[in-house]
Each structure stands twice: as C-alpha cells, then as structure tokens.
Design a protein around this motif. Structure first.
Motif, short mmCIF file in Angstrom:
data_model
loop_
_atom_site.label_atom_id
_atom_site.label_comp_id
_atom_site.label_asym_id
_atom_site.label_seq_id
_atom_site.Cartn_x
_atom_site.Cartn_y
_atom_site.Cartn_z
N VAL A 107 20.37 4.58 6.14
CA VAL A 107 19.31 4.53 7.06
C VAL A 107 18.52 4.20 8.27
N ILE A 108 18.04 5.56 8.76
CA ILE A 108 18.58 5.51 10.19
C ILE A 108 17.44 5.67 10.87
N ALA A 109 17.22 7.16 10.47
CA ALA A 109 16.00 7.42 10.68
C ALA A 109 15.26 8.44 9.36
N CYS A 110 14.05 7.82 9.35
CA CYS A 110 13.47 7.72 7.20
C CYS A 110 12.82 9.51 8.54
N LYS A 111 12.44 10.85 7.23
CA LYS A 111 12.04 11.48 6.79
C LYS A 111 10.06 11.27 7.09
N GLY A 112 10.08 12.17 8.33
CA GLY A 112 8.18 12.34 8.54
C GLY A 112 7.75 11.02 9.28
N ASP A 207 2.80 18.28 1.05
CA ASP A 207 3.86 16.88 2.36
C ASP A 207 3.31 14.76 1.27
N PHE A 208 3.79 15.48 0.39
CA PHE A 208 3.41 13.63 -1.01
C PHE A 208 4.85 13.73 -1.61
N ASN A 209 5.93 13.01 -0.69
CA ASN A 209 6.81 13.11 -0.50
C ASN A 209 7.40 11.75 -0.14
N HIS A 210 6.87 11.40 0.38
CA HIS A 210 6.91 9.81 1.12
C HIS A 210 8.41 8.84 -0.53
N GLY A 211 9.20 8.32 0.09
CA GLY A 211 10.39 7.78 -0.45
C GLY A 211 11.31 8.86 -1.17
N ALA A 212 11.63 10.40 -1.15
CA ALA A 212 12.24 10.78 -1.90
C ALA A 212 13.44 10.27 -1.64
N GLY A 213 14.14 9.54 -0.54
CA GLY A 213 15.56 9.87 -0.10
C GLY A 213 15.53 8.56 -0.81
N CYS A 214 14.87 7.41 -0.38
CA CYS A 214 15.11 6.00 -1.49
C CYS A 214 15.94 6.31 -3.18
N ALA A 244 9.86 14.40 -9.39
CA ALA A 244 8.61 12.54 -8.70
C ALA A 244 8.59 13.52 -7.28
N ILE A 245 9.29 14.91 -7.47
CA ILE A 245 8.46 15.45 -5.69
C ILE A 245 7.12 15.80 -6.07
N ILE A 251 -1.85 8.70 -2.10
CA ILE A 251 -2.05 7.11 -1.81
C ILE A 251 -3.04 6.35 -1.09
N ASN A 252 -3.26 7.56 0.18
CA ASN A 252 -4.25 6.87 1.00
C ASN A 252 -4.90 8.34 2.22
N PRO A 253 -5.47 7.75 2.88
CA PRO A 253 -5.71 8.94 3.71
C PRO A 253 -4.34 9.24 4.67
N TYR A 254 -3.39 9.07 4.89
CA TYR A 254 -2.26 8.52 5.53
C TYR A 254 -0.94 9.63 4.29
N VAL A 255 -1.32 9.09 3.77
CA VAL A 255 0.61 9.51 2.72
C VAL A 255 -0.04 10.18 1.71
N GLY A 256 1.38 10.79 1.25
CA GLY A 256 1.76 10.54 -0.18
C GLY A 256 3.28 10.54 -0.67
N HIS A 257 3.02 9.77 -2.05
CA HIS A 257 4.30 9.23 -2.32
C HIS A 257 5.05 9.79 -3.54
N VAL A 258 6.23 10.01 -3.88
CA VAL A 258 6.94 10.88 -5.06
C VAL A 258 6.58 9.59 -6.32
N TRP A 259 6.09 9.79 -7.41
CA TRP A 259 5.73 9.38 -8.16
C TRP A 259 7.07 9.40 -9.28
N HIS A 260 7.72 7.89 -9.26
CA HIS A 260 9.57 8.18 -10.12
C HIS A 260 9.02 7.87 -11.32
N GLY A 261 8.34 7.72 -11.87
CA GLY A 261 7.96 7.69 -13.63
C GLY A 261 7.69 9.36 -13.89
N ALA A 262 8.15 9.96 -12.72
CA ALA A 262 7.43 11.34 -13.49
C ALA A 262 8.27 12.47 -14.54
N TYR A 263 10.22 11.69 -14.66
CA TYR A 263 10.62 12.52 -15.33
C TYR A 263 10.20 12.29 -16.89
#
Ligand code: PXL
Length: 272
Positions: A107-112, A207-214, A244-245, A251-263
């Motif tokens: 983790v050096i450069a987080c996407k987005g 755009d709701f893909n925060h957390g995809a890399g982790c 998950a993507i 999540i809020n007006p600023y960010v959307g997350h992956v849903w880890h439980g989707a699979y």
C-alpha cells in the motif's frame, strides 16, 4: 480451523484496511487475527480528505506477540504499514515463525484517494517485505513505483514491472490493471518467475469500489491458508472481489464500498 493474520491500517468506514481483511477472512471460513499499524480517518467537512495516524512500533509488536502466543498462523498479509519502523518491526517479528504463505499488498498509492500516498515506505517495503512475499499485489501505480518504471500503460509494461518486482524477492507478483489501464476488461498479470498469466475479468463501471485492493489481497491470503495453489488462490480471489465490486454499496455522500459478503450473499444469513 486455519488461522490468518492481517497486519494493516484501520479504515473505520469498514471498506478497506483490516476491516476489509477480517470480513473477507470470515467469508472464506478462516479465523482472522489483526495487528493494527495505523488508523485512517476521513473528514466529511473537508471533502472526505484522509488522515493517517501511525501507531508506535512498540504497540504493533505487542499486538504481534498476542497473535503469535498460540504459535504461527497459517497465512498472513500486510497492508498499509505506516512507517519504516513499523515495517521493520513486523518483518523482523514474523521471520522466526517461517510463515510460508505471506501476501504483501504494498500500500503506497490507494486507488482514488490521492491523499494516501506513502512514498516514505517504498524503500522499506522493498527491503523488508518483498523478500518475504509468496505473493505481492501492487496496483498499476505501485507497480510503476516499485519497478522504477514510472507510468505503466500496457500489458507489456505490466509484465516487465512484474519481472522487476520478482527480482526484488517476491515469489509471485500480481500487477492489477484496474480502471487505470483502460480497455474493456479488468486485467491482472500474474508472474511466478517463469510464466506470465494474463487474467481477465469484467470491468464494472462503478465508483463504489473502495476496498477492492485490500479485499483481493485478503482473499488470496485466505485461499492460500486453505491450501489453494497461488494460481488458484488468485483466480478465486478475482471472482470473489468481482462480486464484491458488482454489489458495491453507497456509504455516504463521498464514498461507496465493495460489499465483502456478496459472493456468499451474506446479507441473507441469520434471518431467523
Ligand atoms: O485502499 C488502500 C487502503 C489500505 N488501508 C487502509 C485504507 C486504505 C484506503 O483508504 O484506509 C487502512
């Protein structure tokens, strides 16, 4: 029960960092442990700008002592490490346990999130972490930095970067093309020191893909813990993170997350 550790930062909004890792471990049915290196906070009054508070290395070490009190874990991953001292501390602590399945998400450069740039950790990641990696999972920007190739813009570039990162000691390198590569598909290059595998998946326009890399790196780690080969763990993780993507949540007006439980459609669990 397989034991899996994440050494990572905390994302209190639950999409990335150790929260993503622990959620993913649970979905894979492995027992998750965590050692926190840093705490990331976001400011809604300043356009969701990120702030990273690093925890002292001494506290990281105490957590690692707690985790390893029951013996070595079956697999571990590192994510955001904070500073060089934390990287050195973690690296030196885990060495004697000879954990074979180590996934380094550099983790050096987080996407987005341009705010999360940890250039000061580059040299320490190269020196202390990559030589211990069974698998490392840089995104396009991180692969450009670690390989010293700068901007990567083609599959050929990704292959060359993977080769250079392999020379730094990581046994298997997965360079993630993501949205930055352009094109119609999500393309990753896996290099095992001999062969290049070009892995394709659907590229979701979201755009709701925060957390995809982790989540991807955590899924690889859990798969390895359960006995999958590197190639199988990576392909399974791609499927897991694609779901998950695809099912990302605002999540809020600023960010959307992956849903880890989707699979596993975890939202349907425990209905009665
Ligand atoms: O996506 C990289 C990342 C890793 N770890 C933590 C983070 C982020 C991005 O926000 O917060 C803790």
């Amino acid at each position: 029960m397989k034991k899996v550790l994440t050494i990572a930062g905390s994302d209190s909004t639950g999409g990335a960092g150790l929260q993503a890792d622990l959620k993913t471990f649970e979905e894979y049915g492995v027992f998750g442990f965590s050692s926190i290196t840093s705490i990331v906070t976001m400011d809604p009054t300043a356009g969701w700008s990120h702030d990273v508070t690093e925890l002292p290395a001494e506290l990281l070490k105490k957590q690692l002592v707690s985790v390893f009190a029951g013996g070595p874990v079956d697999a571990l991953k590192t994510g955001m490490m904070g500073n060089e001292e934390n990287i050195q501390t973690a690296s030196e602590f885990i060495q004697p346990y000879k954990v074979e399945k180590i996934v380094i998400d550099p983790v050096i450069a987080c996407k987005g999130t341009a705010e999360i740039l940890q250039p000061e950790s580059v040299e320490a990641i190269k020196k202390y972490l990559l030589p211990q990696a069974l698998v490392t999972t840089p995104n396009l920007v991180e692969a450009g930095i670690l390989s010293e190739m700068g901007d990567l813009s083609s599959i050929e570039d990704m292959k060359q970067a993977a080769k250079k990162i392999h020379q730094l000691g990581a046994k298997n390198v997965v360079v993630k093309g993501g949205h930055r590569l352009g094109g119609e598909k999500a393309i990753d290059v896996l290099y095992d020191g001999i062969t290049f595998h070009v892995l394709e998946n659907e590229l979701y326009q979201t755009d709701f893909n925060h957390g995809a890399g982790c989540t991807f790196a955590a899924a690889i780690t859990a798969g390895l813990a359960k006995g999958l080969s590197v190639e199988k763990a990576v392909t399974a993780a791609k499927k897991f993170v694609a779901k998950a993507i695809e099912n990302g949540v605002r999540i809020n007006p600023y960010v959307g997350h992956v849903w880890h439980g989707a699979y596993n459609q975890a939202e349907n669990r425990m209905e009665n």
